[in-house]
Design a protein around this motif. Sequence first.
Motif, PDB file in Angstrom:
ATOM      1  N   GLN A 136     -22.025  18.793 -15.379  1.00  0.00           N
ATOM      2  CA  GLN A 136     -22.285  18.363 -16.608  1.00  0.00           C
ATOM      3  C   GLN A 136     -22.495  18.793 -17.985  1.00  0.00           C
ATOM      4  OE1 GLN A 136     -26.365  18.035 -15.813  1.00  0.00           O
ATOM      5  NE2 GLN A 136     -25.610  16.743 -13.729  1.00  0.00           N
ATOM      6  N   LEU A 137     -20.803  19.622 -18.067  1.00  0.00           N
ATOM      7  CA  LEU A 137     -21.072  20.339 -18.808  1.00  0.00           C
ATOM      8  C   LEU A 137     -20.834  19.595 -20.981  1.00  0.00           C
ATOM      9  CD1 LEU A 137     -17.609  22.102 -17.910  1.00  0.00           C
ATOM     10  CD2 LEU A 137     -19.509  23.349 -18.380  1.00  0.00           C
ATOM     11  N   GLU A 138     -21.606  20.116 -21.641  1.00  0.00           N
ATOM     12  CA  GLU A 138     -21.484  19.399 -23.135  1.00  0.00           C
ATOM     13  C   GLU A 138     -21.069  20.431 -23.668  1.00  0.00           C
ATOM     14  OE1 GLU A 138     -25.793  19.229 -23.432  1.00  0.00           O
ATOM     15  OE2 GLU A 138     -26.255  17.661 -21.911  1.00  0.00           O
ATOM     16  N   ASN A 157     -12.431  17.556 -12.645  1.00  0.00           N
ATOM     17  CA  ASN A 157     -13.074  16.465 -12.471  1.00  0.00           C
ATOM     18  C   ASN A 157     -14.316  16.327 -12.141  1.00  0.00           C
ATOM     19  OD1 ASN A 157     -10.195  16.124 -11.684  1.00  0.00           O
ATOM     20  ND2 ASN A 157     -10.761  17.104  -9.411  1.00  0.00           N
ATOM     21  N   ASP A 158     -14.685  14.691 -13.189  1.00  0.00           N
ATOM     22  CA  ASP A 158     -15.849  14.757 -13.201  1.00  0.00           C
ATOM     23  C   ASP A 158     -17.005  15.380 -13.615  1.00  0.00           C
ATOM     24  OD1 ASP A 158     -15.708  11.522 -12.360  1.00  0.00           O
ATOM     25  OD2 ASP A 158     -15.022  12.867 -10.128  1.00  0.00           O
ATOM     26  N   SER A 159     -16.606  16.260 -14.840  1.00  0.00           N
ATOM     27  CA  SER A 159     -17.690  17.074 -15.679  1.00  0.00           C
ATOM     28  C   SER A 159     -17.461  17.742 -16.585  1.00  0.00           C
ATOM     29  CB  SER A 159     -17.603  18.631 -15.087  1.00  0.00           C
ATOM     30  OG  SER A 159     -16.507  18.850 -13.947  1.00  0.00           O
ATOM     31  N   LEU A 160     -16.780  16.809 -17.497  1.00  0.00           N
ATOM     32  CA  LEU A 160     -16.804  16.759 -18.934  1.00  0.00           C
ATOM     33  C   LEU A 160     -17.972  15.795 -19.724  1.00  0.00           C
ATOM     34  CD1 LEU A 160     -12.920  17.529 -19.952  1.00  0.00           C
ATOM     35  CD2 LEU A 160     -15.280  19.196 -19.593  1.00  0.00           C
ATOM     36  N   LEU A 161     -18.807  15.859 -20.752  1.00  0.00           N
ATOM     37  CA  LEU A 161     -19.632  14.798 -21.275  1.00  0.00           C
ATOM     38  C   LEU A 161     -18.846  14.633 -22.494  1.00  0.00           C
ATOM     39  CD1 LEU A 161     -23.410  15.963 -20.308  1.00  0.00           C
ATOM     40  CD2 LEU A 161     -22.372  13.968 -19.461  1.00  0.00           C
ATOM     41  N   LEU A 183      -3.521  21.094 -12.979  1.00  0.00           N
ATOM     42  CA  LEU A 183      -4.737  20.802 -14.167  1.00  0.00           C
ATOM     43  C   LEU A 183      -5.200  19.094 -13.732  1.00  0.00           C
ATOM     44  CD1 LEU A 183      -7.011  22.014 -16.656  1.00  0.00           C
ATOM     45  CD2 LEU A 183      -5.319  20.216 -18.013  1.00  0.00           C
ATOM     46  N   GLU A 184      -6.580  19.389 -13.234  1.00  0.00           N
ATOM     47  CA  GLU A 184      -6.921  18.497 -12.677  1.00  0.00           C
ATOM     48  C   GLU A 184      -8.380  17.954 -13.669  1.00  0.00           C
ATOM     49  OE1 GLU A 184      -7.999  17.726  -8.840  1.00  0.00           O
ATOM     50  OE2 GLU A 184      -6.093  18.470  -8.322  1.00  0.00           O
ATOM     51  N   LEU A 185      -7.773  16.760 -13.826  1.00  0.00           N
ATOM     52  CA  LEU A 185      -9.039  16.204 -15.383  1.00  0.00           C
ATOM     53  C   LEU A 185      -9.331  14.821 -15.034  1.00  0.00           C
ATOM     54  CD1 LEU A 185      -7.193  17.286 -18.283  1.00  0.00           C
ATOM     55  CD2 LEU A 185      -9.351  18.489 -17.818  1.00  0.00           C
ATOM     56  N   ALA A 186      -9.633  14.620 -13.531  1.00  0.00           N
ATOM     57  CA  ALA A 186     -10.075  13.085 -13.220  1.00  0.00           C
ATOM     58  C   ALA A 186     -12.059  13.301 -13.630  1.00  0.00           C
ATOM     59  CB  ALA A 186      -9.780  13.039 -12.438  1.00  0.00           C
ATOM     60  N   GLY A 187     -11.823  11.209 -13.770  1.00  0.00           N
ATOM     61  CA  GLY A 187     -13.344  10.821 -14.076  1.00  0.00           C
ATOM     62  C   GLY A 187     -13.896  11.647 -15.340  1.00  0.00           C
ATOM     63  N   LEU A 190     -11.522  11.041 -20.777  1.00  0.00           N
ATOM     64  CA  LEU A 190     -10.538  11.007 -21.560  1.00  0.00           C
ATOM     65  C   LEU A 190      -9.906   9.911 -22.447  1.00  0.00           C
ATOM     66  CD1 LEU A 190      -9.049  14.009 -20.144  1.00  0.00           C
ATOM     67  CD2 LEU A 190     -10.802  14.281 -22.038  1.00  0.00           C
ATOM     68  N   LYS A 191      -9.487   9.607 -24.252  1.00  0.00           N
ATOM     69  CA  LYS A 191      -8.948   8.622 -24.048  1.00  0.00           C
ATOM     70  C   LYS A 191      -7.278   9.310 -24.374  1.00  0.00           C
ATOM     71  CE  LYS A 191     -12.517   6.145 -26.146  1.00  0.00           C
ATOM     72  NZ  LYS A 191     -13.280   5.705 -27.210  1.00  0.00           N
ATOM     73  N   SER A 192      -7.149  10.365 -24.088  1.00  0.00           N
ATOM     74  CA  SER A 192      -5.609  10.980 -24.779  1.00  0.00           C
ATOM     75  C   SER A 192      -5.325  12.663 -24.184  1.00  0.00           C
ATOM     76  CB  SER A 192      -5.365  11.075 -26.178  1.00  0.00           C
ATOM     77  OG  SER A 192      -6.605  12.122 -26.804  1.00  0.00           O
ATOM     78  N   ILE A 193      -4.039  12.463 -23.521  1.00  0.00           N
ATOM     79  CA  ILE A 193      -4.184  14.278 -22.977  1.00  0.00           C
ATOM     80  C   ILE A 193      -4.499  15.265 -23.923  1.00  0.00           C
ATOM     81  CG2 ILE A 193      -1.954  15.048 -22.359  1.00  0.00           C
ATOM     82  CD1 ILE A 193      -0.301  12.909 -21.658  1.00  0.00           C
ATOM     83  N   PRO A 194      -5.629  15.942 -23.612  1.00  0.00           N
ATOM     84  CA  PRO A 194      -5.966  17.060 -23.971  1.00  0.00           C
ATOM     85  C   PRO A 194      -5.607  18.471 -23.866  1.00  0.00           C
ATOM     86  CG  PRO A 194      -7.470  17.476 -22.033  1.00  0.00           C
ATOM     87  CD  PRO A 194      -5.375  15.957 -21.550  1.00  0.00           C
TER      88      PRO A 194
END
Length: 357
Positions: A136-138, A157-161, A183-187, A190-194
Amino acid sequence: MREKTWIFHSADNAKCLFSLWNQWCLCYAAVVCLLFSPVRTDDACPSSCVCARDSGTVTCRDGEDAEVPGDIPVWTSTLILKGRNISTLQRGAFMINGTESDMTTLSLSYNGIQAIEPYAFLGLPRLHLLDLSHNQLESISARAFHGLLELRSLYLNDSLLPPATMQLSNALSTQSLHNLHRLELAGNSLKSIPLMRLDIYNLHALVLINNSIESIGPENVTNLYQLRRIRVYLSLNPFRCNCELEAFYYWLKNSSQCPDAQRVLCSEPEAKRGVPVEKLRREDVDCMNENLEAVSYVFLGIVLALIGVVFLMVLYLNRGGIKRWLNNIREACRDQMEVYHYRYEQDSDPRLANVAV
């Protein structure tokens, strides 16, 4: 003389026996210390963990500890922490006795991590895989991943608030990640490539499944064309299939860099919902036709406006002649009406006609 010699020999024997006694006591004390002294901390397995020295794996699950165990064995190559209560990764949290570690794999999923401080992974120069999924990264510091020179795979994955998604771009821009392959950023909504720039990494796989990406701009598409080795996974994103998707549409249709292209579907407009982006017609995303149509309407409006202005100018310049013309018409109409009126009066009563005869 003999008595003196005997006395001297007795003294030497006593000294020899005393020396032997001291040596025996020292040996005995050393053995006792070895037998009863605690095992070295460097080789001990933490009390709440399971260690497998043959594979170099230390697994720590389901604990109430709020910090990373500080007594990780020096021989650890794979550390798995799961189900803990680690809210913050502090600076140098994985350094063993203040020294660097040979750890190559670090899994920190499902730990409720909320913040990563600067230099949190300091002391792990040979780390190849870092898994921070399902946290639950803030807050992510811009120097959170500093020092991970050999990192090949990073899972978030599934980590970014929402606050962390805005900080992620700066955190990933560090030069320490120039060897990053996956690099995995699923779920993560995100609205764009970070990633500010794709060419500073050695990426082979970029996983962006199940986010909120509606479009990918021409700049990123150009970078993707240049980086032939990269594979981008984009399914389960709500793409808006309009003119802005043109560059991405042609990249998806002509390139093999998106392995899940068949599952990249339109979300808007309603008429195209559920249609694979690569199956659209060119007219659906052709910006030229839309622009030409808009330009044609604008041009038509301008022409009509000019015609109206010219017409008004002609009227204004000929206002005198138009006024005389109108007066002449009015007089002609009046004369004509008087003639009709006179004839009507003459024809209305037949008796007047007979008298006149």
